[in-house]
Design an enzyme around this catalytic site. Sequence first.
Site, PDB file in Angstrom:
ATOM      1  N   ASP A  54     -16.481  18.575 -74.980  1.00  0.00           N
ATOM      2  CA  ASP A  54     -15.698  18.217 -76.212  1.00  0.00           C
ATOM      3  C   ASP A  54     -14.633  19.040 -76.393  1.00  0.00           C
ATOM      4  O   ASP A  54     -14.598  19.725 -77.395  1.00  0.00           O
ATOM      5  CB  ASP A  54     -16.730  18.016 -77.442  1.00  0.00           C
TER       6      ASP A  54
ATOM      7  N   ASP B 203     -14.618  24.975 -74.348  1.00  0.00           N
ATOM      8  CA  ASP B 203     -14.761  23.913 -73.333  1.00  0.00           C
ATOM      9  C   ASP B 203     -13.691  23.852 -72.373  1.00  0.00           C
ATOM     10  O   ASP B 203     -13.815  23.616 -70.999  1.00  0.00           O
ATOM     11  CB  ASP B 203     -14.707  22.487 -73.853  1.00  0.00           C
TER      12      ASP B 203
ATOM     13  N   ASN C  56     -16.034  18.659 -81.235  1.00  0.00           N
ATOM     14  CA  ASN C  56     -14.835  19.654 -81.972  1.00  0.00           C
ATOM     15  C   ASN C  56     -13.783  18.894 -82.483  1.00  0.00           C
ATOM     16  O   ASN C  56     -13.123  19.220 -83.522  1.00  0.00           O
ATOM     17  CB  ASN C  56     -14.278  20.654 -80.795  1.00  0.00           C
TER      18      ASN C  56
ATOM     19  N   THR D 148     -21.756  20.522 -72.915  1.00  0.00           N
ATOM     20  CA  THR D 148     -21.137  21.715 -73.879  1.00  0.00           C
ATOM     21  C   THR D 148     -20.573  21.152 -75.278  1.00  0.00           C
ATOM     22  O   THR D 148     -19.751  21.717 -75.733  1.00  0.00           O
ATOM     23  CB  THR D 148     -20.160  22.366 -73.033  1.00  0.00           C
TER      24      THR D 148
ATOM     25  N   PHE E  32     -23.795  24.222 -84.012  1.00  0.00           N
ATOM     26  CA  PHE E  32     -22.819  22.887 -84.110  1.00  0.00           C
ATOM     27  C   PHE E  32     -23.341  21.846 -83.163  1.00  0.00           C
ATOM     28  O   PHE E  32     -23.261  20.600 -83.790  1.00  0.00           O
ATOM     29  CB  PHE E  32     -21.359  23.374 -83.912  1.00  0.00           C
ATOM     30  N   ASN E  33     -23.242  21.929 -81.941  1.00  0.00           N
ATOM     31  CA  ASN E  33     -23.677  20.960 -80.888  1.00  0.00           C
ATOM     32  C   ASN E  33     -24.972  20.186 -81.404  1.00  0.00           C
ATOM     33  O   ASN E  33     -24.818  18.931 -81.225  1.00  0.00           O
ATOM     34  CB  ASN E  33     -23.679  21.320 -79.564  1.00  0.00           C
TER      35      ASN E  33
ATOM     36  N   HIS F 189     -18.649  30.448 -75.317  1.00  0.00           N
ATOM     37  CA  HIS F 189     -20.107  29.697 -75.465  1.00  0.00           C
ATOM     38  C   HIS F 189     -20.233  28.926 -74.102  1.00  0.00           C
ATOM     39  O   HIS F 189     -21.118  28.942 -73.365  1.00  0.00           O
ATOM     40  CB  HIS F 189     -20.123  28.884 -76.605  1.00  0.00           C
ATOM     41  N   ASP F 190     -19.339  27.709 -73.918  1.00  0.00           N
ATOM     42  CA  ASP F 190     -19.494  26.819 -72.939  1.00  0.00           C
ATOM     43  C   ASP F 190     -19.271  27.337 -71.505  1.00  0.00           C
ATOM     44  O   ASP F 190     -20.231  26.932 -70.677  1.00  0.00           O
ATOM     45  CB  ASP F 190     -18.438  25.549 -73.241  1.00  0.00           C
TER      46      ASP F 190
HETATM   47  O1  RIB Z   1     -21.508  26.352 -81.410  1.00  0.00           O
HETATM   48  C1  RIB Z   1     -20.763  26.401 -80.343  1.00  0.00           C
HETATM   49  C2  RIB Z   1     -20.392  25.259 -79.457  1.00  0.00           C
HETATM   50  O2  RIB Z   1     -19.831  24.184 -80.416  1.00  0.00           O
HETATM   51  C3  RIB Z   1     -19.555  24.936 -78.452  1.00  0.00           C
HETATM   52  O3  RIB Z   1     -19.760  24.159 -77.486  1.00  0.00           O
HETATM   53  C4  RIB Z   1     -17.899  24.824 -79.089  1.00  0.00           C
HETATM   54  O4  RIB Z   1     -17.053  24.263 -78.200  1.00  0.00           O
HETATM   55  C5  RIB Z   1     -18.400  23.721 -80.043  1.00  0.00           C
HETATM   56  O5  RIB Z   1     -18.624  22.584 -79.392  1.00  0.00           O
HETATM   57 CA    CA Z   2     -18.124  22.385 -76.857  1.00  0.00          CA
END
Ligand code: RIB
Ligand code: CA
Length: 311
Positions: free
Chosen positions: A9, A14, A38, A122, A163-164, A237-238
């Site tokens: 996303d 990403d 996102n 991701t 979040f994801n 993160h990703d």
């Molecule tokens: O919490 C971090 C995640 O949420 C990452 O994948 C970032 O790109 C958002 O999608």
């Molecule tokens: Ca992401």
Amino acid sequence: MKKVILDCDPGHDDAIAIMLACASPELEVLGITTVAGNQTGKKTFANARQVLTLIGSDLPVARGFDKPLLRELITAPEIHGETGLDGVELPAPLDKPCAARAVNFIVEALLSAEEPVYLIPTGPLTNIAGALLLAPEIKEKIKKIVLMGGGVLVSNKTPAAEFNIYVDPEAAKIVFESGIPITMVGLDATNKALFSFEDIETLSQLGGKVSAVAAQLLAFYARRLKRFFDVKGAHLHDPLAVAAVIDPAVLDTKFLQVDIETKGEFTRGATVVDLYGVTGKEANAEVAFGLDLSKFKSLVFNAIKSLDERS
Ligand code: RIB
Ligand code: CA
């Protein structure tokens, strides 16, 4: 080479994950699928295609769900901006859009693959859950799902959730209960996958087209993380989920049982990890707690340098 599909996303991190996956000699990327997260589904789809155009890739990008399975979409413009990749001008996509939608692309790619494929989600897990609902037979063609999401003792979207997983908890529940091997690359590890301001400056000094854009993306992203979380740099993160497929030794993990909270008033989207085996349930995921930061940074820097050389 490991065959992979990246479901993302974009989103600043990403975008770096796409660069890392496409540059890695260890990976054969079969395609990219995009999902709302996102930013809206339209924007994440456009962003993925623009990043691929920047790096000179003609990989197919298949657009996925524009909202979670049951809930309303929640985006993250405060972190990623109105476009989802604020802070940089990206080239208009050259390719024509992939006709297939993400779920169909994932199912067809898996069923036609000679060997099992790694899925690297991701973003919210809506597309992955959708593919499993449409064609459960794909399970035996999935080598492992190495996903960025969740957290054991760390959260970011709410006090309880990452979040994801928060955006589509029902999709995450379907994935974590699927019986497919999973590596959960959660915030306990990814918050340590930090590119410092010095790292970003080093990137900006490499002098290439791709490294310049990557540095601009990370500089914007780092400013937003500083404003909202007082972070000193950019959490990658990703890219850490991608790195975990390239070289699993980059992660420290424990095999644990993970449930997804879908009913809690304050705990929606929590990844409830049974650290001490008190539930008596079978473990279902390799859960990441840490990383080899130096190895990870080398993977990212070398990938971006190689994309500079190619473009
Ligand atoms: O919490 C971090 C995640 O949420 C990452 O994948 C970032 O790109 C958002 O999608
Ligand atoms: Ca992401």
